[in-house]
Design a protein around this motif. Structure first.
Motif, PDB file in Angstrom:
ATOM      1  N   ASN A  35       0.855  -1.181   0.000  1.00 33.85           N
ATOM      2  CA  ASN A  35       0.000   0.000   0.000  1.00 33.85           C
ATOM      3  C   ASN A  35       0.894   1.235   0.000  1.00 33.85           C
ATOM      4  O   ASN A  35       1.768   1.367   0.851  1.00 33.85           O
ATOM      5  N   VAL A  36       0.665   2.133  -0.954  1.00 29.53           N
ATOM      6  CA  VAL A  36       1.435   3.370  -1.047  1.00 29.53           C
ATOM      7  C   VAL A  36       0.666   4.464  -0.316  1.00 29.53           C
ATOM      8  O   VAL A  36      -0.541   4.597  -0.474  1.00 29.53           O
ATOM      9  N   LEU A  37       1.396   5.235   0.458  1.00 33.89           N
ATOM     10  CA  LEU A  37       0.801   6.323   1.232  1.00 33.89           C
ATOM     11  C   LEU A  37       1.594   7.593   0.959  1.00 33.89           C
ATOM     12  O   LEU A  37       2.757   7.532   0.576  1.00 33.89           O
ATOM     13  N   HIS A  38       0.961   8.728   1.182  1.00 37.40           N
ATOM     14  CA  HIS A  38       1.739   9.969   1.154  1.00 37.40           C
ATOM     15  C   HIS A  38       1.119  10.975   2.103  1.00 37.40           C
ATOM     16  O   HIS A  38      -0.073  10.982   2.350  1.00 37.40           O
ATOM     17  N   ARG A  47       3.867   0.490   2.548  1.00 35.99           N
ATOM     18  CA  ARG A  47       3.723  -0.541   3.572  1.00 35.99           C
ATOM     19  C   ARG A  47       3.565  -1.888   2.883  1.00 35.99           C
ATOM     20  O   ARG A  47       2.821  -2.030   1.917  1.00 35.99           O
ATOM     21  N   GLN A  48       4.279  -2.872   3.404  1.00 36.07           N
ATOM     22  CA  GLN A  48       4.150  -4.243   2.915  1.00 36.07           C
ATOM     23  C   GLN A  48       4.279  -5.160   4.132  1.00 36.07           C
ATOM     24  O   GLN A  48       5.337  -5.206   4.765  1.00 36.07           O
ATOM     25  N   GLY A  49       3.184  -5.837   4.447  1.00 36.96           N
ATOM     26  CA  GLY A  49       3.186  -6.697   5.616  1.00 36.96           C
ATOM     27  C   GLY A  49       3.446  -5.886   6.871  1.00 36.96           C
ATOM     28  O   GLY A  49       2.822  -4.861   7.103  1.00 36.96           O
ATOM     29  N   ARG A  50       4.396  -6.321   7.644  1.00 36.08           N
ATOM     30  CA  ARG A  50       4.700  -5.644   8.909  1.00 36.08           C
ATOM     31  C   ARG A  50       5.565  -4.405   8.734  1.00 36.08           C
ATOM     32  O   ARG A  50       5.747  -3.634   9.666  1.00 36.08           O
ATOM     33  N   TRP A  51       6.122  -4.206   7.528  1.00 41.37           N
ATOM     34  CA  TRP A  51       7.100  -3.146   7.304  1.00 41.37           C
ATOM     35  C   TRP A  51       6.508  -1.912   6.644  1.00 41.37           C
ATOM     36  O   TRP A  51       5.701  -2.009   5.728  1.00 41.37           O
ATOM     37  N   LYS A  52       6.960  -0.751   7.086  1.00 44.84           N
ATOM     38  CA  LYS A  52       6.610   0.528   6.466  1.00 44.84           C
ATOM     39  C   LYS A  52       7.900   1.298   6.228  1.00 44.84           C
ATOM     40  O   LYS A  52       8.678   1.540   7.156  1.00 44.84           O
ATOM     41  N   TYR A  53       8.133   1.664   4.964  1.00 45.08           N
ATOM     42  CA  TYR A  53       9.308   2.445   4.585  1.00 45.08           C
ATOM     43  C   TYR A  53       8.842   3.845   4.210  1.00 45.08           C
ATOM     44  O   TYR A  53       7.942   4.007   3.384  1.00 45.08           O
ATOM     45  N   ILE A  54       9.458   4.844   4.808  1.00 41.33           N
ATOM     46  CA  ILE A  54       9.144   6.246   4.519  1.00 41.33           C
ATOM     47  C   ILE A  54      10.333   6.840   3.783  1.00 41.33           C
ATOM     48  O   ILE A  54      11.472   6.766   4.264  1.00 41.33           O
ATOM     49  N   GLU A  55      10.070   7.423   2.612  1.00 37.97           N
ATOM     50  CA  GLU A  55      11.162   7.996   1.801  1.00 37.97           C
ATOM     51  C   GLU A  55      11.899   9.117   2.516  1.00 37.97           C
ATOM     52  O   GLU A  55      13.110   9.207   2.456  1.00 37.97           O
ATOM     53  N   GLY A  56      11.144  10.007   3.124  1.00 34.92           N
ATOM     54  CA  GLY A  56      11.765  11.120   3.838  1.00 34.92           C
ATOM     55  C   GLY A  56      12.240  12.237   2.948  1.00 34.92           C
ATOM     56  O   GLY A  56      13.137  12.987   3.321  1.00 34.92           O
ATOM     57  N   GLU A  57      11.656  12.365   1.771  1.00 35.72           N
ATOM     58  CA  GLU A  57      12.049  13.425   0.838  1.00 35.72           C
ATOM     59  C   GLU A  57      10.819  14.214   0.432  1.00 35.72           C
ATOM     60  O   GLU A  57       9.907  13.674  -0.177  1.00 35.72           O
ATOM     61  N   PRO A  58      10.784  15.515   0.746  1.00 32.56           N
ATOM     62  CA  PRO A  58       9.634  16.317   0.336  1.00 32.56           C
ATOM     63  C   PRO A  58       9.652  16.557  -1.176  1.00 32.56           C
ATOM     64  O   PRO A  58      10.706  16.503  -1.805  1.00 32.56           O
ATOM     65  N   ASP A 101      12.777   0.256  -3.782  1.00 36.32           N
ATOM     66  CA  ASP A 101      12.714  -0.170  -5.183  1.00 36.32           C
ATOM     67  C   ASP A 101      11.271  -0.405  -5.622  1.00 36.32           C
ATOM     68  O   ASP A 101      10.880  -0.019  -6.730  1.00 36.32           O
ATOM     69  N   LEU A 102      10.474  -1.041  -4.761  1.00 35.55           N
ATOM     70  CA  LEU A 102       9.065  -1.295  -5.092  1.00 35.55           C
ATOM     71  C   LEU A 102       8.304   0.015  -5.225  1.00 35.55           C
ATOM     72  O   LEU A 102       7.523   0.198  -6.162  1.00 35.55           O
ATOM     73  N   LEU A 103       8.536   0.949  -4.328  1.00 36.51           N
ATOM     74  CA  LEU A 103       7.879   2.253  -4.410  1.00 36.51           C
ATOM     75  C   LEU A 103       8.242   2.956  -5.713  1.00 36.51           C
ATOM     76  O   LEU A 103       7.378   3.492  -6.409  1.00 36.51           O
ATOM     77  N   ASN A 104       9.518   2.922  -6.087  1.00 39.73           N
ATOM     78  CA  ASN A 104       9.934   3.544  -7.353  1.00 39.73           C
ATOM     79  C   ASN A 104       9.329   2.841  -8.556  1.00 39.73           C
ATOM     80  O   ASN A 104       8.956   3.490  -9.536  1.00 39.73           O
ATOM     81  N   GLU A 105       9.232   1.526  -8.490  1.00 39.93           N
ATOM     82  CA  GLU A 105       8.608   0.773  -9.590  1.00 39.93           C
ATOM     83  C   GLU A 105       7.146   1.175  -9.752  1.00 39.93           C
ATOM     84  O   GLU A 105       6.680   1.415 -10.870  1.00 39.93           O
ATOM     85  N   LEU A 106       6.410   1.257  -8.660  1.00 40.84           N
ATOM     86  CA  LEU A 106       5.003   1.642  -8.725  1.00 40.84           C
ATOM     87  C   LEU A 106       4.850   3.070  -9.214  1.00 40.84           C
ATOM     88  O   LEU A 106       3.956   3.377 -10.007  1.00 40.84           O
ATOM     89  N   ARG A 107       5.732   3.945  -8.790  1.00 41.03           N
ATOM     90  CA  ARG A 107       5.690   5.349  -9.227  1.00 41.03           C
ATOM     91  C   ARG A 107       5.952   5.422 -10.740  1.00 41.03           C
ATOM     92  O   ARG A 107       5.248   6.135 -11.454  1.00 41.03           O
TER      93      ARG A 107
END
Length: 113
Positions: A35-38, A47-58, A101-107
């Motif tokens: 699931n992509v969030l912003h 977010r994927q399963g138990r993990w959430k990665y935040i890019e941290g770039e405005p 990488d997954l976030l960039n692929e979806l973007r």
């Protein structure tokens, strides 16, 4: 809900049928693999399963960045730390890299389904 299928490419980029989760008491598997969030400041996360990665770039289009100190890459284990208090990025760089990488692929693809 009205018995019509999602219309393929004509549906929104992220449209997924969530009716099974609404109508069934328990769903055995996630409806989506990720699931992509912003945030309002256009800071993306995935977010994927138990993990959430935040890019941290405005976004470059952002005129005013409030709370700039919060804008840093972050990896959270939402099962162990639902309040997102412990950044695990340095402990699990391979997970952060995979999610980035997954976030960039979806973007790049422009669709999450």
């Amino acid at each position: 809900m009205i018995g019509k299928p999602i219309p393929g490419e004509q549906a929104a980029e992220d449209s997924v049928n969530v009716l099974p989760a609404i109508l069934v008491d328990s769903v055995r598997a996630p409806i989506r693999s990720s699931n992509v969030l912003h945030s309002p400041n256009r800071n993306f996360a995935i977010r994927q399963g138990r993990w959430k990665y935040i890019e941290g770039e405005p976004s470059l289009a952002l005129r005013r960045v409030s709370r700039r100190d919060e804008l840093k890459p972050q990896l959270d284990d939402l099962t162990e730390d639902p309040g997102e208090q412990n950044n695990l990025l340095s402990d699990h760089p391979e997970i952060a890299s995979r999610l980035a990488d997954l976030l960039n692929e979806l973007r790049t693809r422009g669709r999450s389904r």
